[in-house]
Design a protein around this motif. Structure first.
Motif, PDB file in Angstrom:
ATOM      1  N   MET A   6       0.843  -1.195   0.000  1.00 46.37           N
ATOM      2  CA  MET A   6       0.000   0.000   0.000  1.00 46.37           C
ATOM      3  C   MET A   6       0.880   1.247   0.000  1.00 46.37           C
ATOM      4  SD  MET A   6      -2.796  -1.438   2.734  1.00 46.37           S
ATOM      5  CE  MET A   6      -4.323  -0.583   2.390  1.00 46.37           C
ATOM      6  N   LYS A   7       0.536   2.163  -0.906  1.00 50.49           N
ATOM      7  CA  LYS A   7       1.319   3.389  -1.056  1.00 50.49           C
ATOM      8  C   LYS A   7       0.690   4.535  -0.273  1.00 50.49           C
ATOM      9  CE  LYS A   7       2.413   2.604  -5.959  1.00 50.49           C
ATOM     10  NZ  LYS A   7       2.214   3.209  -7.285  1.00 50.49           N
ATOM     11  N   SER A   8       1.555   5.382   0.246  1.00 50.47           N
ATOM     12  CA  SER A   8       1.084   6.631   0.827  1.00 50.47           C
ATOM     13  C   SER A   8       2.191   7.665   0.726  1.00 50.47           C
ATOM     14  CB  SER A   8       0.696   6.415   2.295  1.00 50.47           C
ATOM     15  OG  SER A   8       0.104   7.584   2.815  1.00 50.47           O
ATOM     16  N   GLU A   9       1.789   8.904   0.632  1.00 48.36           N
ATOM     17  CA  GLU A   9       2.781   9.976   0.596  1.00 48.36           C
ATOM     18  C   GLU A   9       3.135  10.347   2.030  1.00 48.36           C
ATOM     19  OE1 GLU A   9       1.843  13.233  -1.946  1.00 48.36           O
ATOM     20  OE2 GLU A   9       0.671  12.006  -3.319  1.00 48.36           O
ATOM     21  N   PRO A  10       4.418  10.265   2.389  1.00 53.48           N
ATOM     22  CA  PRO A  10       4.799  10.529   3.783  1.00 53.48           C
ATOM     23  C   PRO A  10       4.460  11.940   4.245  1.00 53.48           C
ATOM     24  CG  PRO A  10       6.735  10.301   2.375  1.00 53.48           C
ATOM     25  CD  PRO A  10       5.555   9.887   1.559  1.00 53.48           C
ATOM     26  N   SER A  11       4.328  12.874   3.296  1.00 49.95           N
ATOM     27  CA  SER A  11       3.944  14.231   3.704  1.00 49.95           C
ATOM     28  C   SER A  11       2.469  14.298   4.086  1.00 49.95           C
ATOM     29  CB  SER A  11       4.226  15.220   2.569  1.00 49.95           C
ATOM     30  OG  SER A  11       3.438  14.903   1.440  1.00 49.95           O
ATOM     31  N   PHE A  51       3.103  -4.436   2.892  1.00 57.00           N
ATOM     32  CA  PHE A  51       4.243  -3.517   2.889  1.00 57.00           C
ATOM     33  C   PHE A  51       3.731  -2.083   2.839  1.00 57.00           C
ATOM     34  CE2 PHE A  51       6.956  -6.977   0.830  1.00 57.00           C
ATOM     35  CZ  PHE A  51       7.712  -7.184   1.977  1.00 57.00           C
ATOM     36  N   PHE A  52       4.348  -1.225   3.628  1.00 56.35           N
ATOM     37  CA  PHE A  52       4.033   0.212   3.629  1.00 56.35           C
ATOM     38  C   PHE A  52       5.042   0.884   2.705  1.00 56.35           C
ATOM     39  CE2 PHE A  52       2.163   3.583   6.666  1.00 56.35           C
ATOM     40  CZ  PHE A  52       2.342   4.617   5.748  1.00 56.35           C
ATOM     41  N   TYR A  53       4.540   1.530   1.662  1.00 55.00           N
ATOM     42  CA  TYR A  53       5.388   2.147   0.634  1.00 55.00           C
ATOM     43  C   TYR A  53       5.232   3.663   0.670  1.00 55.00           C
ATOM     44  CZ  TYR A  53       7.146   3.169  -4.105  1.00 55.00           C
ATOM     45  OH  TYR A  53       7.834   3.662  -5.195  1.00 55.00           O
ATOM     46  N   HIS A  54       6.349   4.357   0.676  1.00 56.83           N
ATOM     47  CA  HIS A  54       6.321   5.821   0.611  1.00 56.83           C
ATOM     48  C   HIS A  54       6.495   6.273  -0.842  1.00 56.83           C
ATOM     49  CE1 HIS A  54       7.432   6.928   5.061  1.00 56.83           C
ATOM     50  NE2 HIS A  54       6.200   6.477   4.925  1.00 56.83           N
ATOM     51  N   SER A  55       5.521   7.029  -1.329  1.00 60.75           N
ATOM     52  CA  SER A  55       5.600   7.563  -2.687  1.00 60.75           C
ATOM     53  C   SER A  55       5.721   9.079  -2.666  1.00 60.75           C
ATOM     54  CB  SER A  55       4.351   7.157  -3.482  1.00 60.75           C
ATOM     55  OG  SER A  55       3.197   7.752  -2.933  1.00 60.75           O
ATOM     56  N   ILE A 137      -2.776   0.317  -4.245  1.00 61.67           N
ATOM     57  CA  ILE A 137      -2.705  -0.984  -3.580  1.00 61.67           C
ATOM     58  C   ILE A 137      -2.425  -2.037  -4.644  1.00 61.67           C
ATOM     59  CG2 ILE A 137      -3.938  -2.693  -2.193  1.00 61.67           C
ATOM     60  CD1 ILE A 137      -5.702  -0.455  -1.154  1.00 61.67           C
ATOM     61  N   THR A 138      -1.417  -2.868  -4.397  1.00 65.48           N
ATOM     62  CA  THR A 138      -1.123  -3.953  -5.336  1.00 65.48           C
ATOM     63  C   THR A 138      -0.871  -5.235  -4.546  1.00 65.48           C
ATOM     64  OG1 THR A 138       1.193  -3.207  -5.356  1.00 65.48           O
ATOM     65  CG2 THR A 138      -0.179  -2.587  -7.235  1.00 65.48           C
ATOM     66  N   PRO A 139      -1.247  -6.377  -5.142  1.00 61.61           N
ATOM     67  CA  PRO A 139      -0.920  -7.645  -4.498  1.00 61.61           C
ATOM     68  C   PRO A 139       0.574  -7.948  -4.618  1.00 61.61           C
ATOM     69  CG  PRO A 139      -2.083  -8.010  -6.576  1.00 61.61           C
ATOM     70  CD  PRO A 139      -2.048  -6.536  -6.354  1.00 61.61           C
ATOM     71  N   VAL A 140       1.064  -8.676  -3.640  1.00 60.23           N
ATOM     72  CA  VAL A 140       2.465  -9.115  -3.606  1.00 60.23           C
ATOM     73  C   VAL A 140       2.433 -10.629  -3.478  1.00 60.23           C
ATOM     74  CG1 VAL A 140       4.588  -9.048  -2.215  1.00 60.23           C
ATOM     75  CG2 VAL A 140       3.231  -6.959  -2.516  1.00 60.23           C
TER      76      VAL A 140
END
Length: 153
Positions: A6-11, A51-55, A137-140
């Motif tokens: 899952m992606k999120s912008e850290p800001s 997984f936590f992803y920063h974009s 959100i993407t499957p892994v």
DNA sequence: GCCAACGTTGGC
DNA sequence: GCCAACGTTGGC
């Protein structure tokens, strides 16, 4: 049990925000994309690993692990006219957007950069790395999950 | 149903 | 800030 990213912008909402939430658990709100919604509404289950992803930041990449803690349920932020994620086309009777609760399990000592992931031949089919992928959100796969964990130590 | 115009994502 | 890639909207 399934694996996700899952992606999120850290800001906006980064892993350190999640770490400060009560019980390190928070609804993953604000997703306004139908494919991602469908995954939260229909496929994600409590116990799934994420997984936590920063974009959209200096070093985009995977920064930690979370666990899904709820079934999908309506994204209440869409109902609130004062909220930044308000959507007048979603209502209580027929909610358009869904979310799940996630809990932080582990923050990695170092970010696993996108650039490093791209160098790994075994990850060449990973959804995150496909050309033009913009899904939040993407499957892994199980294999991808296990391999990426070896990069996290 | 087609598709042009527009908006968003997100790496660089 | 740029821009490629993709999703959504809406006229027809």
């Amino acid at each position: 049990m399934q694996y996700w990213l899952m992606k999120s912008e850290p800001s906006v909402f980064g892993i350190d925000h999640l770490a400060k939430c009560v019980n390190q658990t928070e609804p993953w709100d604000g997703v306004r994309n139908y494919q991602s919604r469908n995954m939260m509404r229909d496929e994600m289950k409590p116990g799934d690993q994420v997984f936590f992803y920063h974009s959209n930041c200096d070093v985009p990449g995977i920064v930690g692990q979370m666990e899904v803690k709820s079934q999908g349920y309506p994204d209440f932020t869409a109902f609130d006219p004062g909220h930044r994620y308000f959507d007048p086309k979603s209502d209580l009777d027929k909610p358009r957007w869904f979310l799940v609760d996630v809990k932080l399990k582990r923050k990695f000592k170092r970010t696993i950069p996108l650039s490093l992931l791209r160098e790994q031949a075994v990850l060449k089919d990973m959804k995150l790395l496909q050309r033009g992928n913009r899904l939040s959100i993407t499957p892994v796969t199980k294999g991808e999950w296990a391999f990426i964990l070896t990069l996290a130590s």
